[in-house]
Design an enzyme around this catalytic site. Structure first.
Site, short mmCIF file in Angstrom:
data_model
loop_
_atom_site.label_atom_id
_atom_site.label_comp_id
_atom_site.label_asym_id
_atom_site.label_seq_id
_atom_site.Cartn_x
_atom_site.Cartn_y
_atom_site.Cartn_z
N LYS A 39 21.15 6.17 1.65
CA LYS A 39 21.83 5.14 0.84
C LYS A 39 22.79 4.33 1.72
O LYS A 39 23.10 4.75 2.85
CB LYS A 39 22.58 5.81 -0.31
CG LYS A 39 23.72 6.72 0.14
CD LYS A 39 24.23 7.57 -1.01
CE LYS A 39 25.36 8.46 -0.53
NZ LYS A 39 25.70 9.49 -1.54
N ARG A 137 30.41 13.33 -12.77
CA ARG A 137 30.02 11.95 -12.47
C ARG A 137 28.81 11.56 -13.31
O ARG A 137 28.91 10.74 -14.21
CB ARG A 137 29.76 11.83 -10.97
CG ARG A 137 29.62 10.42 -10.48
CD ARG A 137 29.67 10.33 -8.95
NE ARG A 137 28.55 10.99 -8.28
CZ ARG A 137 28.40 11.02 -6.95
NH1 ARG A 137 29.30 10.46 -6.17
NH2 ARG A 137 27.37 11.63 -6.40
N HIS A 169 25.09 18.35 -8.04
CA HIS A 169 25.84 17.87 -6.87
C HIS A 169 27.19 18.58 -6.79
O HIS A 169 27.89 18.69 -7.77
CB HIS A 169 26.04 16.35 -6.99
CG HIS A 169 26.59 15.70 -5.76
ND1 HIS A 169 26.07 15.89 -4.51
CD2 HIS A 169 27.63 14.83 -5.59
CE1 HIS A 169 26.75 15.18 -3.62
NE2 HIS A 169 27.70 14.53 -4.25
N TYR A 270 49.14 -12.20 13.61
CA TYR A 270 49.73 -12.56 12.31
C TYR A 270 50.96 -11.72 11.98
O TYR A 270 50.96 -10.51 12.18
CB TYR A 270 48.70 -12.35 11.20
CG TYR A 270 47.56 -13.33 11.21
CD1 TYR A 270 47.78 -14.70 11.11
CD2 TYR A 270 46.25 -12.87 11.30
CE1 TYR A 270 46.71 -15.59 11.11
CE2 TYR A 270 45.18 -13.75 11.29
CZ TYR A 270 45.42 -15.11 11.20
OH TYR A 270 44.37 -15.98 11.19
N CYS A 317 42.81 -9.11 13.03
CA CYS A 317 42.41 -10.31 12.29
C CYS A 317 41.00 -10.12 11.71
O CYS A 317 40.36 -9.11 11.92
CB CYS A 317 42.44 -11.53 13.20
SG CYS A 317 43.93 -11.68 14.19
N MET A 318 40.53 -11.16 11.02
CA MET A 318 39.20 -11.07 10.43
C MET A 318 38.12 -10.93 11.50
O MET A 318 37.18 -10.15 11.34
CB MET A 318 38.93 -12.32 9.57
CG MET A 318 37.62 -12.24 8.82
SD MET A 318 37.23 -13.74 7.89
CE MET A 318 38.33 -13.60 6.50
N ASP A 319 38.29 -11.64 12.60
CA ASP A 319 37.22 -11.69 13.61
C ASP A 319 37.64 -11.24 15.00
O ASP A 319 36.81 -11.22 15.90
CB ASP A 319 36.70 -13.14 13.74
CG ASP A 319 36.50 -13.78 12.39
OD1 ASP A 319 35.83 -13.16 11.56
OD2 ASP A 319 37.04 -14.88 12.16
C1 LIG Z 1 25.68 10.77 -1.00
C2 LIG Z 1 25.07 11.91 -1.67
C3 LIG Z 1 24.58 13.01 -0.93
C4 LIG Z 1 24.77 13.15 0.56
O1 LIG Z 1 26.05 13.67 0.82
P1 LIG Z 1 26.51 14.04 2.31
O2 LIG Z 1 27.84 14.64 2.12
O3 LIG Z 1 26.57 12.77 3.05
O4 LIG Z 1 25.50 14.97 2.85
C5 LIG Z 1 23.90 13.99 -1.61
N1 LIG Z 1 23.73 13.92 -2.95
C6 LIG Z 1 24.22 12.91 -3.69
C7 LIG Z 1 24.01 12.92 -5.16
C8 LIG Z 1 24.91 11.88 -3.08
O5 LIG Z 1 25.41 10.88 -3.83
#
Ligand SMILES: *Cc1c(COP(=O)(O)O)cnc(C)c1O
Length: 391
Positions: A39, A137, A169, A270, A317-319
């Site tokens: 992800k 969650r 999770h 800045y 800064c930004m850049d």
């Molecule tokens: C992001 C995520 C993971 C991976 O977690 P890590 O700590 O990076 O291994 C696993 N399961 C779910 C549901 C996640 O959102």
């Protein structure tokens, strides 16, 4: 392969991905397989290149956060199983079918909506059921007040859904205090008990998974078919105290643009937060917070030039940002600056900069900006360059 302009870029070492997979596999018992979490653009590393590499070394299950990420992988010709861990709005359900993507189902209501869609369009959608054993969650709630077996059974009876897996999770697997460790074990027990209840009801769900990187590194469980490895793939331990020989994939590099001597009393950047207390040599580096280098590191961070440490001075800064290079000999415009990674004997890790600003390496890693080209290395050779700004 397009090239890149050597101004600010990220180097991704794919050999280290292979190494980290080995380390992870050595930490797991034999039966468990890796589901690779790619992800957020593979935690900033470039999701499709990481995914291709994973596929080529036998990792054939990927997890992403949302539908866009999943579709993008398909468009890059990634053909293996892809699980969306989060919410897909019902208006987009047809993409699940079109791209053959597995959706997380986290409530009976959501399952009913997805089933309704699948029946109307005469298709079958692959799902994994998410169980909330203590993360709070997403998921059917399973704790001392609530048993979700009935909901699982109701989902099982819905038409045109193929339940390929079930998962939960951890909320605190990365914490080493006793209460967190106990809670992790409680979560695992809740999940395991639910799985046995499901089995006793003659419901067969092929895949189960609960462990994230911290979970798999700390608990080495063999009760579940997959473990979802995210940050460990990219070479960062989720548990700081665990030095488990993971190798970071990403280095963040820039170059010296401009060098000048400033006199005592001169202000830099800045807000004039930095005032030279003696004559110093200052270098300007073309990387800023728009490249994902956090502004919070102003006056705190440091970089490596010619193997030596140079502190950041004044506001980022930004850049661009400025560093004090008074003690760096022979520095010249064009010299390589390492913001993350090693140069000579010194190394700066995502863990180091994250600690300075009270955040976690997950955050600093996936912040690396989309205008930073990713340059991929394998066997010491440059094999691919991606540039999000122009192709
Ligand atoms: C992001 C995520 C993971 C991976 O977690 P890590 O700590 O990076 O291994 C696993 N399961 C779910 C549901 C996640 O959102």
């Amino acid at each position: 392969m397009n090239n890149f302009i050597m101004k600010t870029w990220a180097e991704i070492n794919l050999d280290n991905l292979y190494h980290n997979i080995k380390v992870i596999q050595n930490n797991m018992l034999n039966k468990t397989k890796i589901m690779a979490v790619v992800k957020a653009d593979g935690y900033g590393h470039g999701d499709w290149i990481i995914s291709k590499e994973l596929n080529s070394i036998g990792i054939k299950y990927l997890a992403v956060s949302n539908l866009d990420e999943a579709i993008s992988l398909r468009q890059h010709n990634i053909l293996c199983d892809i699980l969306i861990l989060g919410f897909t709005p019902p208006s987009a359900f047809h993409y699940l079918q079109q791209y053959n993507i597995t959706q997380t189902v986290f409530s009976l209501f959501y399952a009913q909506e997805l089933s309704k869609y699948a029946c109307l369009s005469n298709c079958s959608v692959n799902i994994h059921i998410k169980i909330d054993t203590g993360m709070g969650r997403l998921g059917l709630i399973e704790n001392m007040f609530s048993n979700c077996l009935d909901e699982v059974i109701k989902i099982y009876k819905l038409q045109n859904l193929n339940i390929a897996g079930i998962f939960s999770h951890f909320s605190s697997a990365d914490l080493l205090d006793e209460e967190s460790a106990n809670f992790t074990i409680t979560q695992k027990n809740r999940f395991a008990i639910l799985l046995s209840q499901i089995k006793m009801n003659n419901i067969d769900i092929p895949l189960s998974h609960i462990e994230n990187s911290a979970g798999l590194l700390k608990y080495h469980d063999d009760n579940f078919s997959y473990a979802r490895a995210g940050i460990a793939l990219y070479g960062v331990s989720p548990i700081q105290e665990y030095n488990i020989n993971l190798k970071p994939l990403m280095s963040l590099k820039s170059v010296v643009a401009f060098i000048k001597i400033v006199h005592k009393g001169t202000s830099i950047s800045y807000g004039r937060k930095f005032i030279a207390d003696k004559d110093i040599k200052v270098a300007t580096i073309p990387i800023g917070y728009a490249d994902g280098y956090p502004r919070a590191l102003s006056d705190k961070g440091f970089v490596l030039i010619n193997g030596q440490i140079a502190p950041i001075i004044g506001t980022i800064c930004m850049d661009q940002l400025m560093v004090d290079v008074t003690s760096i000999n022979n520095i010249k415009s064009g010299d390589i600056v390492t913001l993350i990674g090693s140069d000579g004997k010194n190394i700066i890790r995502f863990e180091d900069i994250s600690k300075l600003i009270n955040c976690i390496p997950y955050e600093t890693m996936c912040l690396v900006g989309k205008r930073v080209p990713r340059v991929y290395y394998k066997n010491g050779k440059k094999v691919e360059v991606t540039n999000y700004i122009h192709h």
